[in-house]
Write a protein that holds these residues in place. Structure first.
Motif, PDB file in Angstrom:
ATOM      1  N   ALA A  74      10.124 -11.034  -0.622  1.00  0.00           N
ATOM      2  CA  ALA A  74      11.150 -10.250   0.066  1.00  0.00           C
ATOM      3  C   ALA A  74      11.961  -9.478  -0.963  1.00  0.00           C
ATOM      4  CB  ALA A  74      12.089 -11.151   0.862  1.00  0.00           C
ATOM      5  N   ARG A  75      12.652  -8.475  -0.468  1.00  0.00           N
ATOM      6  CA  ARG A  75      13.603  -7.772  -1.313  1.00  0.00           C
ATOM      7  C   ARG A  75      14.622  -8.788  -1.824  1.00  0.00           C
ATOM      8  NH1 ARG A  75      17.635  -5.682   0.717  1.00  0.00           N
ATOM      9  NH2 ARG A  75      16.839  -5.813   2.838  1.00  0.00           N
ATOM     10  N   SER A  76      15.009  -8.683  -3.104  1.00  0.00           N
ATOM     11  CA  SER A  76      15.867  -9.708  -3.701  1.00  0.00           C
ATOM     12  C   SER A  76      17.263  -9.138  -3.947  1.00  0.00           C
ATOM     13  CB  SER A  76      15.288 -10.171  -5.029  1.00  0.00           C
ATOM     14  OG  SER A  76      13.909 -10.381  -4.899  1.00  0.00           O
ATOM     15  N   ASN A 206       6.677  -7.503  -7.491  1.00  0.00           N
ATOM     16  CA  ASN A 206       5.693  -6.533  -7.005  1.00  0.00           C
ATOM     17  C   ASN A 206       5.730  -6.522  -5.482  1.00  0.00           C
ATOM     18  OD1 ASN A 206       3.671  -4.590  -7.407  1.00  0.00           O
ATOM     19  ND2 ASN A 206       2.028  -6.099  -7.190  1.00  0.00           N
ATOM     20  N   TYR A 207       6.945  -6.658  -4.937  1.00  0.00           N
ATOM     21  CA  TYR A 207       7.069  -6.735  -3.479  1.00  0.00           C
ATOM     22  C   TYR A 207       7.947  -5.625  -2.917  1.00  0.00           C
ATOM     23  CZ  TYR A 207       7.187  -8.445   1.217  1.00  0.00           C
ATOM     24  OH  TYR A 207       7.017  -8.532   2.576  1.00  0.00           O
ATOM     25  N   GLY A 208       7.486  -5.016  -1.856  1.00  0.00           N
ATOM     26  CA  GLY A 208       8.277  -4.134  -0.988  1.00  0.00           C
ATOM     27  C   GLY A 208       9.344  -3.338  -1.700  1.00  0.00           C
ATOM     28  N   GLY A 209      10.529  -3.362  -1.106  1.00  0.00           N
ATOM     29  CA  GLY A 209      11.647  -2.564  -1.595  1.00  0.00           C
ATOM     30  C   GLY A 209      12.021  -2.838  -3.042  1.00  0.00           C
ATOM     31  N   ASN A 210      11.575  -3.950  -3.615  1.00  0.00           N
ATOM     32  CA  ASN A 210      11.822  -4.201  -5.044  1.00  0.00           C
ATOM     33  C   ASN A 210      10.995  -3.286  -5.929  1.00  0.00           C
ATOM     34  OD1 ASN A 210      13.378  -6.394  -4.312  1.00  0.00           O
ATOM     35  ND2 ASN A 210      11.832  -7.930  -4.826  1.00  0.00           N
ATOM     36  N   SER A 214      10.601   4.410  -4.140  1.00  0.00           N
ATOM     37  CA  SER A 214      10.989   5.563  -3.329  1.00  0.00           C
ATOM     38  C   SER A 214      11.853   5.132  -2.145  1.00  0.00           C
ATOM     39  CB  SER A 214       9.737   6.245  -2.783  1.00  0.00           C
ATOM     40  OG  SER A 214       9.020   5.342  -1.938  1.00  0.00           O
ATOM     41  N   LYS A 215      11.726   3.880  -1.744  1.00  0.00           N
ATOM     42  CA  LYS A 215      12.287   3.469  -0.458  1.00  0.00           C
ATOM     43  C   LYS A 215      13.779   3.154  -0.579  1.00  0.00           C
ATOM     44  CE  LYS A 215      11.022   0.741   3.609  1.00  0.00           C
ATOM     45  NZ  LYS A 215      10.927   1.904   4.505  1.00  0.00           N
ATOM     46  N   LYS A 216      14.136   1.890  -0.649  1.00  0.00           N
ATOM     47  CA  LYS A 216      15.570   1.562  -0.664  1.00  0.00           C
ATOM     48  C   LYS A 216      16.246   2.047  -1.948  1.00  0.00           C
ATOM     49  CE  LYS A 216      14.838  -0.973   3.068  1.00  0.00           C
ATOM     50  NZ  LYS A 216      15.154  -0.532   4.417  1.00  0.00           N
ATOM     51  N   CYS A 217      15.529   1.974  -3.076  1.00  0.00           N
ATOM     52  CA  CYS A 217      16.160   2.315  -4.357  1.00  0.00           C
ATOM     53  C   CYS A 217      16.511   3.798  -4.418  1.00  0.00           C
ATOM     54  CB  CYS A 217      15.239   1.944  -5.519  1.00  0.00           C
ATOM     55  SG  CYS A 217      14.853   0.195  -5.608  1.00  0.00           S
ATOM     56  N   PHE A 307       5.454   3.876   7.318  1.00  0.00           N
ATOM     57  CA  PHE A 307       6.171   2.652   7.697  1.00  0.00           C
ATOM     58  C   PHE A 307       5.928   1.542   6.673  1.00  0.00           C
ATOM     59  CE2 PHE A 307       4.639   4.752  11.608  1.00  0.00           C
ATOM     60  CZ  PHE A 307       5.839   4.976  12.253  1.00  0.00           C
ATOM     61  N   PHE A 308       6.954   0.751   6.455  1.00  0.00           N
ATOM     62  CA  PHE A 308       6.778  -0.532   5.764  1.00  0.00           C
ATOM     63  C   PHE A 308       7.580  -1.517   6.604  1.00  0.00           C
ATOM     64  CE2 PHE A 308       8.052  -3.737   2.542  1.00  0.00           C
ATOM     65  CZ  PHE A 308       6.794  -4.143   2.147  1.00  0.00           C
ATOM     66  N   ALA A 309       6.978  -2.013   7.660  1.00  0.00           N
ATOM     67  CA  ALA A 309       7.753  -2.697   8.696  1.00  0.00           C
ATOM     68  C   ALA A 309       7.251  -4.124   8.915  1.00  0.00           C
ATOM     69  CB  ALA A 309       7.677  -1.912   9.994  1.00  0.00           C
ATOM     70  N   SER A 375       6.349 -10.777   6.542  1.00  0.00           N
ATOM     71  CA  SER A 375       5.107 -10.029   6.280  1.00  0.00           C
ATOM     72  C   SER A 375       5.210  -8.627   6.882  1.00  0.00           C
ATOM     73  CB  SER A 375       3.891 -10.778   6.826  1.00  0.00           C
ATOM     74  OG  SER A 375       4.068 -11.096   8.185  1.00  0.00           O
ATOM     75  N   ARG A 376       4.449  -7.700   6.328  1.00  0.00           N
ATOM     76  CA  ARG A 376       4.677  -6.281   6.617  1.00  0.00           C
ATOM     77  C   ARG A 376       3.383  -5.532   6.886  1.00  0.00           C
ATOM     78  NH1 ARG A 376      10.270  -4.471   6.170  1.00  0.00           N
ATOM     79  NH2 ARG A 376      11.311  -6.441   5.728  1.00  0.00           N
ATOM     80  N   PHE A 377       3.510  -4.382   7.540  1.00  0.00           N
ATOM     81  CA  PHE A 377       2.390  -3.436   7.563  1.00  0.00           C
ATOM     82  C   PHE A 377       2.866  -2.107   6.978  1.00  0.00           C
ATOM     83  CE2 PHE A 377       3.253  -0.317  10.945  1.00  0.00           C
ATOM     84  CZ  PHE A 377       4.205  -0.960  11.739  1.00  0.00           C
ATOM     85  N   PRO A 455      23.404  -3.888   1.526  1.00  0.00           N
ATOM     86  CA  PRO A 455      22.568  -3.996   0.319  1.00  0.00           C
ATOM     87  C   PRO A 455      22.078  -2.648  -0.212  1.00  0.00           C
ATOM     88  CG  PRO A 455      21.467  -4.965   2.265  1.00  0.00           C
ATOM     89  CD  PRO A 455      22.628  -4.189   2.749  1.00  0.00           C
ATOM     90  N   PHE A 456      22.468  -1.544   0.419  1.00  0.00           N
ATOM     91  CA  PHE A 456      21.829  -0.263   0.088  1.00  0.00           C
ATOM     92  C   PHE A 456      22.776   0.848  -0.345  1.00  0.00           C
ATOM     93  CE2 PHE A 456      19.148  -2.201   3.538  1.00  0.00           C
ATOM     94  CZ  PHE A 456      18.177  -2.680   2.675  1.00  0.00           C
ATOM     95  N   CYS A 457      24.083   0.606  -0.257  1.00  0.00           N
ATOM     96  CA  CYS A 457      25.017   1.643  -0.687  1.00  0.00           C
ATOM     97  C   CYS A 457      25.128   1.574  -2.205  1.00  0.00           C
ATOM     98  CB  CYS A 457      26.373   1.427  -0.024  1.00  0.00           C
ATOM     99  SG  CYS A 457      27.536   2.718  -0.475  1.00  0.00           S
TER     100      CYS A 457
END
Ligand code: SAT
Ligand code: MN
Length: 588
Positions: A74-76, A206-210, A214-217, A307-309, A375-377, A455-457
């Motif tokens: 998960a995002r940490s 090596n996971y998702g938004g971490n 391009s995504k949350k960061c 999507f990364f949902a 888990s994600r797609f 967590p994103f601002c």
């Protein structure tokens, strides 16, 4: 994939890539061209190395399962930092890091980090091409998983390469050892320490938004800082097009904290009786919206391209459109797998046979989840069956309503409307999630998640509230703001509101309110519906009363809690304090 000397990247970008190459010492450097051949080649390599499992081609063509490290799922948030010259710029809701500490991480973990590996360079665009919304970035990574995910979630590759401007967002990711205690996701939105030429650093994950920088960061943390200085909004919001029976299109954005139904709402289908009457819905964004002021109106676009949902809970009843999206060209991360090569997760029809769980262990389903709950797609937007025609419109779409969503078992009505923009900002600033499972912390405890941006601002949240107020002052046509809460519970713990596609009934009221002054009752906290279409729902009179009851004592308690939260943040702008004081007065 191209060699460095074959690209059309500008000199600045090339110089930067060379400098990262020198520091990280890769075996070779490849620039991604975004082609299907490139995807197939890397996916093939991953299948051969065992990093990817290819799914049954008849039912899931060009689709794969990826299993992440068991400690990297998960995002940490606790390992995510904003580095700045002064901790006040970062605020009390972010993890602050000094510039010196950021430089230490760079020197400790990135020097020679790619030795013996391939360094991939991914030029990407966030936003439609040739639009004033668009922002460019380059992510450098040693992870094939990152490359293939960015193929889907960004516009990237050859046609982007030539467009990368002299100034672009620089992200560097190294998979590293995956040691959870040495995981760092660092943002440098302002000054950089000497020797560190990057806006985002990510290592030992090596996971998702971490890792998908391009995504949350970029699209949220770095973009929010940019948005503030340029006078726009980078938000953790869905973007939905609703067409009414007369053919008029209305655009709605919505901020919802994690696990509060954002993806489901962005993919909502009107219930049958609405569809029969001519209502239609189309998706623009399931996660992030960028909003800019155009001719006094707020225009929005989706910076992403895929999507990364979350998958668990998704099925044909809860979210048919997601199910239609993920049946081809999809990367599944940490789902289960059937013996016949199909992905499986909790919420799908039960199977009698044994299954591989997300760790790859073959077993019968028993209490332990088969798919990891997070888990994600990953799929391209183009897979979605009902995309808005405006998805690539360089002007974005005009926003008429903004929704803030909480997840509260009690107190907060199903829906209510703000008195005005600043009151709406107060609603967004104080929205929150009540923990309902022991695994999330103390049951009943409230976590405020302002505008779902906690967590994103990328900067001090008090300054962010001020920015929202100022954007409102610049708008000649202000979207109306609503608070929704699908999660009210009865005394026995069951949900009162059926949710999912029935949420469309609430959307109908919201759209009615955009054009009309009636069908609303004024309360101390805002306008609630006088009448809402409940035909065919199994709600008792008591349920209905509960959904809209204003419990003044409960609200006064809420105001005390908000007072504590505001003083924890500190520096709350005056206009917001005024809203707070007025709300308290109305409730007294
Ligand atoms: O992993 S992501 O940050 O992309 C998704 C999420 O946790 O919201
Ligand atoms: Mn999100």
């Amino acid at each position: 994939m191209l060699a460095l000397n074959e690209t059309e990247l500008n000199k600045n970008a090339l110089r930067w890539i060379e400098s990262i190459k020198k520091f990280t010492d890769p075996e070779n450097v490849l620039v991604c061209d975004g082609s299907r051949e490139e995807f197939a080649q890397i996916a093939g390599e991953m299948v051969r190395s065992g990093e990817f499992i290819e799914l049954n081609k008849d039912h899931y063509p060009n689709s794969f399962i990826y299993r992440s490290d068991r400690t990297d799922v998960a995002r940490s948030e606790e390992r995510t930092f904003i580095a700045a010259p002064d901790s006040k710029m970062v605020g009390n809701l972010n993890n602050y890091m000094s510039l010196e500490q950021a430089r230490d991480v760079w020197n400790r973990f990135f020097r020679n980090a790619y030795r013996g590996k391939t360094m991939y360079v991914i030029p990407y665009a966030l936003g439609p091409l040739d639009s004033r919304f668009t922002d460019y970035g380059v992510e450098i990574t040693d992870s094939k998983y990152v490359v293939l995910n960015l193929h889907y979630i960004t516009r990237m590759g050859k046609q982007i390469m030539q467009k990368i401007p002299d100034r672009f967002v620089k992200g560097v990711h190294a998979t590293g050892t995956l040691d959870p205690n040495s995981k760092y996701i660092i943002h440098l939105p302002w000054d950089k320490p000497e020797g560190v030429d990057a806006d985002i650093l990510s290592v030992n994950t090596n996971y998702g938004g971490n890792a998908l920088l391009s995504k949350k960061c970029h699209a949220l943390r770095i973009a929010s800082v940019k948005a503030r200085s340029e006078g726009w909004l980078a938000e953790h919001m869905l973007l939905l097009e609703v067409e009414d029976p007369r053919g008029r299109k209305i655009y709605i954005t919505g901020a919802f904290p994690s696990a509060s139904g954002k993806t489901n709402l962005s993919m909502i289908n009107p219930p049958k009786h609405y569809a029969d009457a001519g209502w239609k819905t189309r998706l623009l964004s399931d996660d992030i919206s960028w909003m800019k002021i155009e001719n006094g109106k707020l225009h929005a676009t989706n910076p992403e391209n895929g999507f990364f949902a979350v998958v668990p809970g998704t099925n044909h009843r809860t979210n048919r459109n997601a199910m239609l999206t993920l049946t081809k060209d999809t990367i599944f991360t940490n789902t289960g797998l059937t013996k016949t090569g199909e992905p499986w997760w909790e919420g799908l029809d039960p199977v009698d046979d044994q299954l591989y769980d997300w760790k790859g262990i073959l077993r019968k389903p028993n209490g332990e989840p088969i798919a990891h709950p997070n888990s994600r797609f990953t799929s391209p937007l183009a897979n979605y069956p009902f995309l808005s025609e405006k998805i690539n419109d360089p002007d974005g779409v005009p926003v008429s309503a903004i929704l803030f969503g909480g997840r509260r078992a009690s107190l907060i009505p199903l829906v209510y409307e703000a008195f005005n923009w600043n009151h709406g900002v107060f609603m967004g600033a104080t929205m929150g999630v009540e923990k309902t499972a022991a695994s999330e912390g103390k049951v009943g405890e409230l976590r405020r998640d302002p505008m779902a941006m906690r967590p994103f601002c990328g900067y001090n949240i008090a300054d962010y509230f001020k920015h929202w107020i100022e954007v409102g002052q610049k708008l000649r046509y202000k979207p109306k703001i609503f608070y929704v809460n699908w999660f009210r519970r009865r005394a026995d713990g069951s949900f009162i509101w059926p949710g999912f596609s029935e949420n469309f009934r609430v959307i109908e009221w919201i759209i009615y309110r955009l054009d009309h002054n009636d069908n609303a009752v004024e309360t101390p906290i805002g306008y609630i519906p006088e009448k809402i279409n409940l035909e065919g729902l199994n709600l008792s009179t008591h349920d209905l009363e509960e959904l809209f009851r204003i419990d003044r004592e409960g609200w006064r308690e809420e105001m005390r809690n908000i007072g504590e939260y505001f003083s924890h943040i500190g520096g709350i702008p005056e206009d917001l304090m005024r809203e707070f004081e007025m709300e308290k007065r109305r409730l007294s």
